[in-house]
Design an enzyme around this catalytic site. Structure first.
Site: not given
Length: 235
Positions: A143, A51-52, A147, A30, A176, A78
């Site tokens: 978003y 950090d991706v 996705k 994370d 969720a 994720n």
């Protein structure tokens, strides 16, 4: 096994927890180092800050996890970033930030994982997509595009990796519930989204995690390139 964006109480944390319960050795990453350390302590997992959006950090993440765990058999992508803005009001910066974390971050981590898995002739990647990649929702253009891109990336990755015995699938949750979502979404919108679900409630993070565990396991050995909707949402 590596789960990205696993700090906190959302799908990443629940997935790491379920995999540990099933006997997996899990590393978690994370970009929030304090929350990551707290999550790793609760889980009994190996933490690596990352950090991706930073390729050097992604490389360090995979090198470190592979060295510490003796290899990476499963990656759960994720990491994602949301937000709400109409297209006419959305800035380039808002668009780019969501795409960089949610889509390009998934690409960076998938590339690193495939470079590790394919020479070994085995491995599984599970991406976290969203039903918003299929269904329109006001204020979610960035978003939704990200996705939908994750879904397409899943299918192409699966085709390219199949010859090496590596599987790539995705889950597409609808709603969720976790504390972070409640902080960034209005009660009115959450209530409206919950009403669209056949069960009249959001999913719990562990309910999404169960499907991720299935896709990561040997129970799904003939599945690749699939995007599995984890939703009770009706038309």
């Amino acid at each position: 096994m590596l789960v990205t964006a696993a700090a906190g109480t959302g799908i990443g944390f629940a997935t790491a927890q379920r995999c540990i319960e099933e006997g997996a050795t899990v590393a978690v990453s994370d970009r929030h180092e304090r929350r990551l350390a707290e999550a790793a302590e609760k889980l009994g997992a190996f933490p690596v800050p990352c950090d991706v959006t930073d390729e050097a950090q992604v490389q360090r993440l995979f090198d470190t996890v592979a060295e510490q765990l003796g290899g990476i058999d499963v990656l759960v992508n994720n990491a994602g970033l949301g937000g709400t803005a109409s297209i006419v009001d959305m800035t380039d910066e808002q668009w780019s930030a969501v795409l960089d974390v949610t889509l390009t971050g998934t690409f960076r981590c998938s590339r690193a994982a495939l470079r590790h898995m394919m020479p070994r002739g085995r491995g599984v990647i599970v991406n976290n997509a969203s039903v918003i990649g299929w269904r329109a929702q006001e204020g979610q253009a960035h978003y939704a595009a990200a996705k939908a891109g994750v879904m397409a990336l899943t299918r192409v990755s699966a085709v390219e990796a199949a010859k090496a015995g590596v599987r790539v699938n995705a889950v597409a949750p609808s709603l969720a519930m976790h504390p972070h979502l409640a902080k960034v979404t209005t009660e009115e919108l959450l209530a409206e989204l919950a009403r669209r679900e056949a069960f009249g409630r959001p999913a719990e993070p562990w309910e999404i995690a169960n499907v991720i565990v299935f896709l990561a396991s040997d129970y799904s050995t003939y599945m690749t390139g699939e995007v599995v909707s984890v939703s009770s949402q009706h038309p």
